[in-house]
Design a protein around this motif. Sequence first.
Motif, PDB file in Angstrom:
ATOM      1  N   UNK A 197      26.309  27.179 -26.547  1.00 15.15           N
ATOM      2  CA  UNK A 197      27.398  28.153 -26.575  1.00 15.15           C
ATOM      3  C   UNK A 197      26.941  29.422 -27.287  1.00 15.15           C
ATOM      4  N   UNK A 198      27.314  30.542 -26.726  1.00 12.61           N
ATOM      5  CA  UNK A 198      26.948  31.809 -27.359  1.00 12.61           C
ATOM      6  C   UNK A 198      28.216  32.511 -27.775  1.00 12.61           C
ATOM      7  N   UNK A 199      28.197  32.980 -28.982  1.00 12.10           N
ATOM      8  CA  UNK A 199      29.338  33.759 -29.433  1.00 12.10           C
ATOM      9  C   UNK A 199      28.912  35.218 -29.600  1.00 12.10           C
ATOM     10  N   UNK A 200      29.524  36.074 -28.829  1.00 16.29           N
ATOM     11  CA  UNK A 200      29.168  37.483 -28.933  1.00 16.29           C
ATOM     12  C   UNK A 200      29.895  38.115 -30.103  1.00 16.29           C
ATOM     13  N   UNK A 201      29.097  38.617 -31.019  1.00 16.40           N
ATOM     14  CA  UNK A 201      29.720  39.213 -32.210  1.00 16.40           C
ATOM     15  C   UNK A 201      29.997  40.698 -32.020  1.00 16.40           C
ATOM     16  N   UNK A 202      29.087  41.342 -31.356  1.00 19.61           N
ATOM     17  CA  UNK A 202      29.322  42.760 -31.058  1.00 19.61           C
ATOM     18  C   UNK A 202      28.472  43.161 -29.863  1.00 19.61           C
TER      19      UNK A 202
END
Lengths: 85, 177
Positions: free
Chosen positions: A2-7
């Motif tokens: 899973x990838x969480x896009x922070x910005x």
Amino acid sequence: MKVKIKSWNSVAIWKWDVPNEEVCGICRVAFDGCCSTCKTPGDDCPLIWGECSHVFHMHCLLRWLATEGSRGQCPMDRKAWVTAK
Amino acid sequence: MIKIWSIKKDNSSAEKKKPKVSAAQIRVQKDLTELALPETMQMTFPDEHDLLNFNLSITPDEGFYRGGIFRFTFNINNNYPHDPPKVRCIQKIYHPNIDLEGNVCLNILREDWKPVLNLNSVLVGLQYLFLEPNADDPLNKDAAEDLRTNRKNFEYNVKQSMRGKDVKGVYFENVLS
């Protein structure tokens, strides 16, 4: 995974719809640059097309048309300048 | 992140300060870098920091004016390329298209100037005047009449004038190189 896009940052480019590497015949600066009296290319220093198909920086052309010697003619073909719509 | 709008704002405040280099200077600089001077022409800058005022000498290698060296001054104003350069011949010469004061009759320096022309166009035009003087558009009517009616005589008079002799009572400058 899973990838969480922070910005994220977006990038865009623009260019005028004119043939590559062409320069304004009056100031000899690239169309994607600006006329020699401006500092920022783009909307602040737009291009102007004539019905004769010739293109210039708008500021360059208007300055030419304001001179007496221009007789309202396109600097390329000396036909009466008509701005294309 | 780069703040594009703030860059623009910074630039516009810089814009208010008077630009050091004028648009005319930028354009002349471009013209000069594109210039391909033939061997028959030489350019000199009396003030190396001033690109707008310079001298040109032409040494034609064929035609009526072969063997002479002809000197011109170029003055370019800040409205260039909207105004043509001011070109003057600083010698008194016998030529149908150049009067005794040095004014040059070349269409692209006057009514046919347009800002898409450059210094190279003017130089080619001047060169051409020495190869093919034009009797139809005269500034020196006597010389034009001479060229039109009797080419041999005109050729003789040109040679006389270039040696600093007189032609019909008018003395010319010795321009032999």
